[in-house]
Design a protein around this motif. Structure first.
Motif, short mmCIF file in Angstrom:
data_model
loop_
_atom_site.label_atom_id
_atom_site.label_comp_id
_atom_site.label_asym_id
_atom_site.label_seq_id
_atom_site.Cartn_x
_atom_site.Cartn_y
_atom_site.Cartn_z
N ARG A 10 -16.27 21.25 -26.38
CA ARG A 10 -15.51 22.48 -26.16
C ARG A 10 -16.44 23.64 -25.86
NH1 ARG A 10 -11.54 22.56 -31.25
NH2 ARG A 10 -10.72 24.45 -30.31
N GLU A 13 -17.48 23.25 -22.28
CA GLU A 13 -16.37 23.63 -21.41
C GLU A 13 -16.22 25.15 -21.37
OE1 GLU A 13 -11.52 22.97 -21.13
OE2 GLU A 13 -12.73 21.84 -22.58
N ASP A 14 -16.38 25.79 -22.53
CA ASP A 14 -16.28 27.25 -22.61
C ASP A 14 -17.35 27.90 -21.73
OD1 ASP A 14 -15.22 29.72 -24.14
OD2 ASP A 14 -17.38 29.85 -24.39
N GLN A 16 -18.65 26.77 -19.08
CA GLN A 16 -18.41 26.55 -17.65
C GLN A 16 -17.29 27.42 -17.11
OE1 GLN A 16 -17.67 22.35 -17.33
NE2 GLN A 16 -19.79 21.79 -17.81
N GLN A 17 -16.46 27.95 -18.00
CA GLN A 17 -15.36 28.78 -17.56
C GLN A 17 -15.88 30.17 -17.17
OE1 GLN A 17 -11.61 28.60 -19.74
NE2 GLN A 17 -12.52 27.04 -21.09
N GLN A 18 -14.96 30.96 -16.64
CA GLN A 18 -15.32 32.32 -16.24
C GLN A 18 -15.89 33.08 -17.43
OE1 GLN A 18 -11.99 34.69 -15.06
NE2 GLN A 18 -13.23 36.38 -14.31
N ASP A 19 -16.95 33.82 -17.18
CA ASP A 19 -17.57 34.64 -18.21
C ASP A 19 -16.51 35.60 -18.77
OD1 ASP A 19 -19.06 36.46 -19.72
OD2 ASP A 19 -20.76 36.41 -18.34
N ARG A 346 -11.30 32.61 -27.19
CA ARG A 346 -11.83 32.95 -25.87
C ARG A 346 -10.92 32.43 -24.76
NH1 ARG A 346 -18.40 32.07 -25.93
NH2 ARG A 346 -18.89 33.82 -27.32
N THR A 347 -10.44 31.21 -24.94
CA THR A 347 -9.54 30.64 -23.93
C THR A 347 -8.28 31.47 -23.81
OG1 THR A 347 -10.37 28.40 -24.34
CG2 THR A 347 -8.21 28.59 -23.32
N ARG A 350 -9.03 34.83 -22.05
CA ARG A 350 -9.21 34.62 -20.61
C ARG A 350 -7.86 34.48 -19.90
NH1 ARG A 350 -13.15 30.75 -22.11
NH2 ARG A 350 -15.30 31.46 -21.76
N SER A 351 -6.99 33.66 -20.46
CA SER A 351 -5.74 33.34 -19.80
C SER A 351 -4.80 34.54 -19.73
CB SER A 351 -5.05 32.17 -20.50
OG SER A 351 -4.68 32.51 -21.83
#
Length: 381
Positions: A10, A13-14, A16-19, A346-347, A350-351
Protein backbone atom coordinates in the motif's frame (compact mmCIF):
# COMPACT_ATOMS: atom_id res chain seq x y z
CA UNK A 1 4.68 -11.19 7.48
CA UNK A 2 1.45 -10.96 5.51
CA UNK A 3 0.50 -7.73 7.29
CA UNK A 4 3.95 -6.25 6.64
CA UNK A 5 3.71 -7.16 2.97
CA UNK A 6 0.25 -5.58 2.73
CA UNK A 7 1.44 -2.34 4.31
CA UNK A 8 4.53 -2.23 2.09
CA UNK A 9 2.39 -2.78 -0.98
CA UNK A 10 0.00 0.00 0.00
CA UNK A 11 2.90 2.36 0.72
CA UNK A 12 4.39 1.64 -2.71
CA UNK A 13 1.00 2.17 -4.35
CA UNK A 14 0.63 5.45 -2.43
CA UNK A 15 4.02 6.63 -3.68
CA UNK A 16 3.02 5.93 -7.29
CA UNK A 17 -0.16 7.97 -7.09
CA UNK A 18 -0.37 11.69 -7.65
CA UNK A 19 1.63 13.67 -5.11
CA UNK A 20 -0.96 14.61 -2.49
CA UNK A 21 0.73 17.98 -1.92
CA UNK A 22 -0.17 18.87 -5.51
CA UNK A 23 -3.87 18.24 -4.94
CA UNK A 24 -6.06 21.27 -4.34
CA UNK A 25 -8.89 21.41 -1.85
CA UNK A 26 -12.34 21.18 -3.44
CA UNK A 27 -14.02 24.60 -3.59
CA UNK A 28 -17.62 23.34 -3.45
CA UNK A 29 -17.88 23.58 0.34
CA UNK A 30 -18.44 26.29 2.94
CA UNK A 31 -15.12 27.61 4.25
CA UNK A 32 -14.61 30.07 7.12
CA UNK A 33 -12.82 33.16 5.84
CA UNK A 34 -13.19 35.48 8.84
CA UNK A 35 -14.66 35.66 12.31
CA UNK A 36 -17.91 37.54 12.78
CA UNK A 37 -16.13 39.77 15.27
CA UNK A 38 -13.66 40.87 12.58
CA UNK A 39 -16.42 42.05 10.26
CA UNK A 40 -18.06 44.74 12.31
CA UNK A 41 -21.01 46.74 11.01
CA UNK A 42 -19.84 49.26 8.43
CA UNK A 43 -16.38 47.70 7.97
CA UNK A 44 -14.59 45.65 5.32
CA UNK A 45 -11.76 43.15 5.75
CA UNK A 46 -9.50 41.25 3.35
CA UNK A 47 -9.66 37.45 3.16
CA UNK A 48 -8.36 34.77 0.85
CA UNK A 49 -9.15 31.31 -0.47
CA UNK A 50 -6.58 29.43 -2.57
CA UNK A 51 -5.23 32.58 -4.21
CA UNK A 52 -8.66 34.17 -4.69
CA UNK A 53 -8.75 37.44 -2.74
CA UNK A 54 -12.04 38.41 -1.11
CA UNK A 55 -13.38 41.63 0.36
CA UNK A 56 -15.73 40.71 3.20
CA UNK A 57 -17.91 43.50 4.58
CA UNK A 58 -20.97 44.14 6.74
CA UNK A 59 -23.52 46.72 5.67
CA UNK A 60 -25.45 49.17 7.82
CA UNK A 61 -28.34 46.69 8.05
CA UNK A 62 -25.97 44.01 9.37
CA UNK A 63 -25.79 41.82 6.27
CA UNK A 64 -22.43 40.30 5.35
CA UNK A 65 -21.23 40.07 1.75
CA UNK A 66 -18.09 38.80 0.06
CA UNK A 67 -16.88 40.20 -3.25
CA UNK A 68 -13.87 39.58 -5.42
CA UNK A 69 -11.25 41.88 -3.94
CA UNK A 70 -10.68 44.17 -6.90
CA UNK A 71 -12.46 47.13 -8.35
CA UNK A 72 -13.57 46.54 -11.94
CA UNK A 73 -12.26 50.01 -12.78
CA UNK A 74 -8.55 50.10 -11.84
CA UNK A 75 -8.23 46.78 -9.99
CA UNK A 76 -7.57 48.46 -6.63
CA UNK A 77 -8.55 46.11 -3.76
CA UNK A 78 -12.09 46.69 -2.57
CA UNK A 79 -10.93 45.66 0.91
CA UNK A 80 -9.34 49.13 1.02
CA UNK A 81 -12.75 50.65 0.42
CA UNK A 82 -15.49 52.19 2.53
CA UNK A 83 -18.90 50.81 3.48
CA UNK A 84 -21.68 53.36 2.99
CA UNK A 85 -25.13 52.10 3.92
CA UNK A 86 -25.64 48.92 1.90
CA UNK A 87 -22.89 49.65 -0.64
CA UNK A 88 -19.13 49.13 -0.73
CA UNK A 89 -17.23 51.99 -2.34
CA UNK A 90 -13.77 51.68 -3.84
CA UNK A 91 -11.31 53.94 -2.05
CA UNK A 92 -9.90 55.27 -5.36
CA UNK A 93 -12.75 56.67 -7.49
CA UNK A 94 -15.70 55.83 -5.20
CA UNK A 95 -17.32 53.33 -7.55
CA UNK A 96 -20.10 51.70 -5.50
CA UNK A 97 -20.94 47.99 -5.45
CA UNK A 98 -24.00 46.09 -4.29
CA UNK A 99 -23.75 42.78 -2.45
CA UNK A 100 -24.22 40.88 -5.71
CA UNK A 101 -21.06 42.48 -7.13
CA UNK A 102 -22.88 44.77 -9.56
CA UNK A 103 -21.91 48.42 -9.86
CA UNK A 104 -24.59 50.62 -8.35
CA UNK A 105 -22.99 54.01 -8.90
CA UNK A 106 -20.13 55.76 -10.67
CA UNK A 107 -20.18 59.31 -9.23
CA UNK A 108 -18.76 61.07 -12.30
CA UNK A 109 -20.50 58.99 -15.00
CA UNK A 110 -21.80 61.42 -17.70
CA UNK A 111 -25.54 61.61 -18.13
CA UNK A 112 -26.75 59.18 -20.73
CA UNK A 113 -23.55 57.12 -20.67
CA UNK A 114 -23.94 53.39 -20.22
CA UNK A 115 -22.72 51.95 -16.94
CA UNK A 116 -20.12 49.17 -17.40
CA UNK A 117 -22.09 45.93 -17.87
CA UNK A 118 -20.07 43.82 -15.45
CA UNK A 119 -19.02 44.32 -11.89
CA UNK A 120 -17.06 41.77 -9.87
CA UNK A 121 -17.76 38.26 -8.69
CA UNK A 122 -19.77 37.82 -5.50
CA UNK A 123 -19.58 34.77 -3.24
CA UNK A 124 -22.42 33.18 -1.27
CA UNK A 125 -21.95 33.92 2.45
CA UNK A 126 -23.39 32.52 5.66
CA UNK A 127 -22.70 33.22 9.32
CA UNK A 128 -22.63 30.53 11.97
CA UNK A 129 -20.67 29.67 15.13
CA UNK A 130 -19.16 33.15 15.25
CA UNK A 131 -17.59 32.64 11.80
CA UNK A 132 -18.21 34.01 8.33
CA UNK A 133 -18.36 31.20 5.78
CA UNK A 134 -17.93 31.76 2.03
CA UNK A 135 -18.69 29.33 -0.79
CA UNK A 136 -15.83 29.72 -3.31
CA UNK A 137 -17.05 27.02 -5.71
CA UNK A 138 -20.05 26.77 -8.03
CA UNK A 139 -22.60 29.22 -6.54
CA UNK A 140 -25.45 27.12 -7.90
CA UNK A 141 -24.48 24.38 -5.42
CA UNK A 142 -24.33 26.61 -2.36
CA UNK A 143 -27.97 26.07 -1.36
CA UNK A 144 -27.63 22.29 -1.37
CA UNK A 145 -24.31 22.03 0.51
CA UNK A 146 -24.82 22.17 4.29
CA UNK A 147 -22.74 24.06 6.79
CA UNK A 148 -20.84 21.90 9.30
CA UNK A 149 -23.11 20.62 12.05
CA UNK A 150 -21.89 21.62 15.54
CA UNK A 151 -24.76 20.89 17.92
CA UNK A 152 -22.79 21.73 21.08
CA UNK A 153 -22.05 25.28 19.94
CA UNK A 154 -24.36 27.74 21.60
CA UNK A 155 -25.77 25.18 24.03
CA UNK A 156 -25.85 26.22 27.66
CA UNK A 157 -23.94 23.05 28.54
CA UNK A 158 -20.80 24.04 26.56
CA UNK A 159 -18.43 26.96 26.22
CA UNK A 160 -16.54 27.66 23.00
CA UNK A 161 -12.89 28.54 22.56
CA UNK A 162 -12.02 29.86 19.10
CA UNK A 163 -8.65 29.53 17.33
CA UNK A 164 -7.42 31.32 14.22
CA UNK A 165 -3.87 30.68 13.07
CA UNK A 166 -1.85 30.72 9.85
CA UNK A 167 0.27 27.62 9.21
CA UNK A 168 2.81 27.43 6.39
CA UNK A 169 1.99 24.01 5.04
CA UNK A 170 -0.31 22.21 2.62
CA UNK A 171 -3.71 21.59 4.20
CA UNK A 172 -3.29 17.79 3.91
CA UNK A 173 -0.41 17.82 6.39
CA UNK A 174 -2.88 19.15 8.97
CA UNK A 175 -5.32 16.29 8.36
CA UNK A 176 -2.53 13.74 8.70
CA UNK A 177 -1.19 15.34 11.86
CA UNK A 178 -4.45 15.19 13.80
CA UNK A 179 -5.56 11.77 12.58
CA UNK A 180 -2.21 10.08 13.23
CA UNK A 181 -2.03 9.98 17.03
CA UNK A 182 1.21 8.01 16.93
CA UNK A 183 2.98 11.36 17.11
CA UNK A 184 2.21 11.86 20.82
CA UNK A 185 5.95 11.62 21.56
CA UNK A 186 6.10 15.15 20.15
CA UNK A 187 3.87 16.36 23.02
CA UNK A 188 5.63 14.50 25.86
CA UNK A 189 6.52 17.77 27.58
CA UNK A 190 2.85 18.84 27.60
CA UNK A 191 0.89 15.61 27.90
CA UNK A 192 3.47 13.45 29.62
CA UNK A 193 4.09 10.01 28.17
CA UNK A 194 1.03 8.69 26.33
CA UNK A 195 0.59 5.21 24.89
CA UNK A 196 -1.85 5.54 21.97
CA UNK A 197 -3.55 2.32 20.86
CA UNK A 198 -5.58 2.28 17.67
CA UNK A 199 -8.89 0.61 18.52
CA UNK A 200 -10.10 0.64 14.93
CA UNK A 201 -11.04 2.88 12.05
CA UNK A 202 -13.55 3.18 9.22
CA UNK A 203 -13.19 4.70 5.78
CA UNK A 204 -15.75 5.93 3.30
CA UNK A 205 -15.76 7.85 0.01
CA UNK A 206 -15.41 11.19 1.81
CA UNK A 207 -14.47 10.31 5.38
CA UNK A 208 -12.02 8.50 7.63
CA UNK A 209 -12.74 8.00 11.32
CA UNK A 210 -10.35 6.48 13.88
CA UNK A 211 -10.67 5.59 17.58
CA UNK A 212 -7.70 5.48 19.93
CA UNK A 213 -7.21 4.55 23.56
CA UNK A 214 -4.89 7.01 25.28
CA UNK A 215 -3.18 5.37 28.25
CA UNK A 216 -0.94 7.54 30.48
CA UNK A 217 2.58 6.11 30.74
CA UNK A 218 4.26 8.53 33.12
CA UNK A 219 5.76 11.96 32.91
CA UNK A 220 4.48 15.37 33.92
CA UNK A 221 1.26 16.63 32.35
CA UNK A 222 0.31 20.26 31.74
CA UNK A 223 -2.30 21.38 34.28
CA UNK A 224 -4.61 22.51 31.47
CA UNK A 225 -4.67 19.00 30.01
CA UNK A 226 -6.14 17.58 33.19
CA UNK A 227 -8.70 20.36 33.47
CA UNK A 228 -9.77 19.97 29.83
CA UNK A 229 -10.29 16.22 30.21
CA UNK A 230 -12.10 16.65 33.55
CA UNK A 231 -9.33 14.95 35.56
CA UNK A 232 -9.04 17.92 37.90
CA UNK A 233 -6.13 20.13 38.91
CA UNK A 234 -3.95 17.20 39.94
CA UNK A 235 -4.54 15.29 36.73
CA UNK A 236 -5.07 11.55 36.68
CA UNK A 237 -3.90 8.24 35.27
CA UNK A 238 -7.16 7.02 33.74
CA UNK A 239 -7.28 6.34 29.98
CA UNK A 240 -9.36 8.30 27.48
CA UNK A 241 -11.02 7.24 24.24
CA UNK A 242 -10.17 9.71 21.48
CA UNK A 243 -12.16 9.76 18.24
CA UNK A 244 -10.88 11.73 15.24
CA UNK A 245 -12.79 12.10 12.01
CA UNK A 246 -11.94 13.72 8.70
CA UNK A 247 -15.32 14.32 7.10
CA UNK A 248 -14.17 16.13 3.98
CA UNK A 249 -13.15 18.92 4.13
CA UNK A 250 -13.44 19.40 7.91
CA UNK A 251 -11.95 17.54 10.85
CA UNK A 252 -13.28 16.77 14.32
CA UNK A 253 -11.92 15.27 17.54
CA UNK A 254 -13.63 14.36 20.78
CA UNK A 255 -12.36 12.87 24.03
CA UNK A 256 -14.40 10.64 26.35
CA UNK A 257 -12.73 10.01 29.74
CA UNK A 258 -12.91 6.54 31.25
CA UNK A 259 -16.27 6.00 32.93
CA UNK A 260 -17.92 9.01 31.26
CA UNK A 261 -20.89 8.78 28.90
CA UNK A 262 -20.28 12.12 27.16
CA UNK A 263 -17.19 13.75 25.65
CA UNK A 264 -15.29 16.19 27.85
CA UNK A 265 -14.76 18.36 24.80
CA UNK A 266 -15.11 18.42 21.02
CA UNK A 267 -12.81 20.09 18.54
CA UNK A 268 -13.84 21.17 15.05
CA UNK A 269 -11.27 22.48 12.56
CA UNK A 270 -11.17 23.74 8.99
CA UNK A 271 -7.93 24.24 7.05
CA UNK A 272 -8.42 26.96 4.45
CA UNK A 273 -5.69 27.35 1.79
CA UNK A 274 -4.65 30.96 1.31
CA UNK A 275 -2.33 30.97 -1.70
CA UNK A 276 -2.83 29.55 -5.20
CA UNK A 277 -0.13 26.92 -4.59
CA UNK A 278 -1.93 25.94 -1.35
CA UNK A 279 1.33 25.81 0.57
CA UNK A 280 -0.09 28.00 3.33
CA UNK A 281 -3.38 27.47 5.11
CA UNK A 282 -5.38 29.23 7.78
CA UNK A 283 -6.70 27.11 10.61
CA UNK A 284 -10.09 28.00 12.03
CA UNK A 285 -10.86 25.91 15.09
CA UNK A 286 -13.65 25.70 17.63
CA UNK A 287 -13.11 23.86 20.91
CA UNK A 288 -16.41 23.16 22.64
CA UNK A 289 -15.89 22.34 26.32
CA UNK A 290 -18.52 20.83 28.55
CA UNK A 291 -19.18 23.09 31.53
CA UNK A 292 -18.52 21.62 35.00
CA UNK A 293 -21.25 21.43 37.61
CA UNK A 294 -19.56 23.97 39.87
CA UNK A 295 -20.58 27.49 38.75
CA UNK A 296 -17.62 29.66 37.81
CA UNK A 297 -15.14 26.75 37.73
CA UNK A 298 -14.73 26.94 33.97
CA UNK A 299 -13.86 30.63 34.08
CA UNK A 300 -11.08 29.90 36.56
CA UNK A 301 -9.78 26.98 34.47
CA UNK A 302 -10.04 28.84 31.15
CA UNK A 303 -6.52 30.40 31.11
CA UNK A 304 -4.90 27.04 31.91
CA UNK A 305 -6.82 25.25 29.14
CA UNK A 306 -6.02 27.99 26.69
CA UNK A 307 -2.32 27.79 27.51
CA UNK A 308 -2.37 24.01 27.10
CA UNK A 309 -4.07 24.09 23.70
CA UNK A 310 -1.72 26.81 22.46
CA UNK A 311 1.31 24.73 23.51
CA UNK A 312 0.04 21.62 21.71
CA UNK A 313 -0.80 23.59 18.57
CA UNK A 314 2.61 25.28 18.54
CA UNK A 315 4.34 21.88 18.58
CA UNK A 316 2.11 20.53 15.83
CA UNK A 317 2.72 23.63 13.71
CA UNK A 318 6.47 23.21 14.15
CA UNK A 319 6.23 19.63 12.82
CA UNK A 320 3.95 20.22 9.82
CA UNK A 321 5.88 23.30 8.72
CA UNK A 322 9.05 21.20 8.85
CA UNK A 323 7.32 18.62 6.64
CA UNK A 324 6.40 21.36 4.17
CA UNK A 325 9.98 22.68 4.08
CA UNK A 326 11.21 19.16 3.29
CA UNK A 327 8.72 18.95 0.43
CA UNK A 328 9.86 22.33 -0.86
CA UNK A 329 13.52 21.32 -0.76
CA UNK A 330 12.95 17.94 -2.41
CA UNK A 331 10.32 19.08 -4.89
CA UNK A 332 8.13 16.05 -4.20
CA UNK A 333 6.67 13.91 -1.43
CA UNK A 334 9.34 11.46 -0.26
CA UNK A 335 7.46 10.37 2.86
CA UNK A 336 7.85 6.69 3.73
CA UNK A 337 4.43 6.16 5.27
CA UNK A 338 3.67 2.74 6.82
CA UNK A 339 0.51 3.43 8.86
CA UNK A 340 -2.52 1.97 6.99
CA UNK A 341 -4.84 4.57 8.49
CA UNK A 342 -2.87 7.45 6.98
CA UNK A 343 -2.48 5.65 3.65
CA UNK A 344 -6.27 5.38 3.49
CA UNK A 345 -6.63 9.02 4.51
CA UNK A 346 -4.34 10.08 1.68
CA UNK A 347 -6.37 8.11 -0.83
CA UNK A 348 -9.58 9.76 0.40
CA UNK A 349 -8.09 13.27 0.28
CA UNK A 350 -6.81 12.69 -3.26
CA UNK A 351 -10.15 11.42 -4.53
CA UNK A 352 -12.07 14.38 -3.08
CA UNK A 353 -9.58 17.09 -4.11
CA UNK A 354 -9.13 18.88 -7.41
CA UNK A 355 -6.04 19.41 -9.59
CA UNK A 356 -4.12 22.59 -8.89
CA UNK A 357 -4.02 25.03 -11.82
CA UNK A 358 -0.86 24.84 -13.90
CA UNK A 359 -0.08 28.42 -12.94
CA UNK A 360 0.06 27.31 -9.31
CA UNK A 361 3.11 25.09 -9.77
CA UNK A 362 5.95 25.53 -7.26
CA UNK A 363 8.52 28.26 -7.87
CA UNK A 364 11.48 27.52 -10.09
CA UNK A 365 13.88 27.13 -7.17
CA UNK A 366 11.66 24.47 -5.61
CA UNK A 367 10.46 26.72 -2.81
CA UNK A 368 6.81 27.36 -2.25
CA UNK A 369 5.43 30.64 -3.56
CA UNK A 370 3.25 30.89 -0.49
CA UNK A 371 1.55 34.03 0.65
CA UNK A 372 0.99 34.78 4.28
CA UNK A 373 -1.76 36.25 6.35
CA UNK A 374 -1.66 37.93 9.72
CA UNK A 375 -2.24 35.68 12.69
CA UNK A 376 -5.43 36.25 14.57
CA UNK A 377 -6.64 34.70 17.80
CA UNK A 378 -9.90 35.06 19.58
CA UNK A 379 -11.01 33.20 22.66
CA UNK A 380 -14.50 33.63 24.02
CA UNK A 381 -15.63 31.94 27.23
Amino acid sequence: MAETATVSGRAAEDAQQQDLRRVGIHPDFWYPVATSRQVRRGTVTAASFAGQRLAVYRTASGRVHALEDRCAHRQVPLSMGVVEGEALRCCYHAWAYRGDGRISQIPYLPKGAARPPRGVRSFPVREAYGLVFAFPGDPAKAETVPLPDLPEYGEGTHAAMRFSRTVRCHYTFMHENLLDMNHQFLHRGVLGRIQPTLLGYETGPDSVEARYLFTPAGGRKDRGAGLLSREGVGGGDSPDVVTIRTGYPYQTLHVVPEGADRPAFRLWAAYVPLDAEQRTCHVHGLLMIQKPRVPGALRLAWPFMRRFTERVFAEDRMAVEAEQRAWDEQGADHNQEVFPLILDLRTMLRSNGVPLPEAAAPCADGAACAGTAPERAAVTP
